[in-house]
Design a protein around this motif. Structure first.
Motif: not given
Length: 213
Positions: A187-213
């Protein structure tokens, strides 16, 4: 229900939004006067002035009526019986909180960024309301329902359709990467990843979301 969703989003992302979404809800007539399209049951209306941002949130009376029996008590019955309605309300509140949050921090937000974040928010809200035994199976079913079993309104413009399809693709990639935390009950890792992505802005967020595991 509107307040509960906003409070849960704030808890997930570790933020506080002074503006409360329920205060900004307008009825159908007011929404039309403010320029709402009338094509859906939720819509965030935004007017940007020189030094201020004006917001209004339209949630259809029929939508609020369907959700009223679930205003208090556990959320599990709501997610079983009214997942679509809950997700529509959650999307509206997500849009409101994200725009208010980014405006407070002095940055702009694109429509694609707004839609992609709302898709992630819906997944996170539903997932964490059912966190516990059996969450892995629920998360897989939820991911299929939110990202795979989708359709789009026929009257969308080409640009609108592209935006919704792309937001679905980006958020699906990100939420799929989160599944490892879900199955391992981290749970803590899940929340950490969600919070990190939330604070990214604009193109940085979209690039982060686009990554494929």
């Amino acid at each position: 229900m509107i307040g509960r969703v906003q409070e849960h989003l704030e808890a997930i992302y570790g933020i506080t939004c002074a503006a409360r979404a329920e205060v900004f809800v307008v009825d159908t007539e007011a929404a039309a006067q403010l320029g709402a399209t009338g094509r859906c049951e939720e819509e965030l209306l935004v007017h940007e002035g020189e030094e201020e941002l004006e917001l209004a949130l339209y949630l259809a009376p029929a939508l609020l009526h369907r959700l009223k029996p679930y205003e208090s008590g556990p959320m599990a019955p709501l997610l079983e019986r009214e997942l679509d309605g809950f997700c529509q309300l959650a999307e509206g509140v997500s849009h409101f909180v994200y725009v208010a949050h980014t405006a407070t921090h002095g940055r702009t937000v694109s429509l694609l960024e707004l839609e992609a974040q709302a898709e992630v928010d819906k997944f996170a809200l539903c997932l964490l309301h059912r966190w516990g035994d059996g969450v892995g199976a629920w998360a897989e079913e939820l991911r299929r329902r939110l990202f795979d079993r989708v359709s789009y309104r026929e009257k969308l413009s080409e640009a609108e359709r592209w935006r919704y399809v792309e937001a679905n693709r980006l958020s699906r990639n990100f939420c799929s990467r989160l599944m490892g935390h879900v199955t391992a009950r981290r749970l803590e890792r899940l929340l950490s990843d969600l919070r990190y992505a939330y604070r990214l802005g604009a193109e940085a967020k979209l690039r982060h979301f686009a990554q494929v595991s």
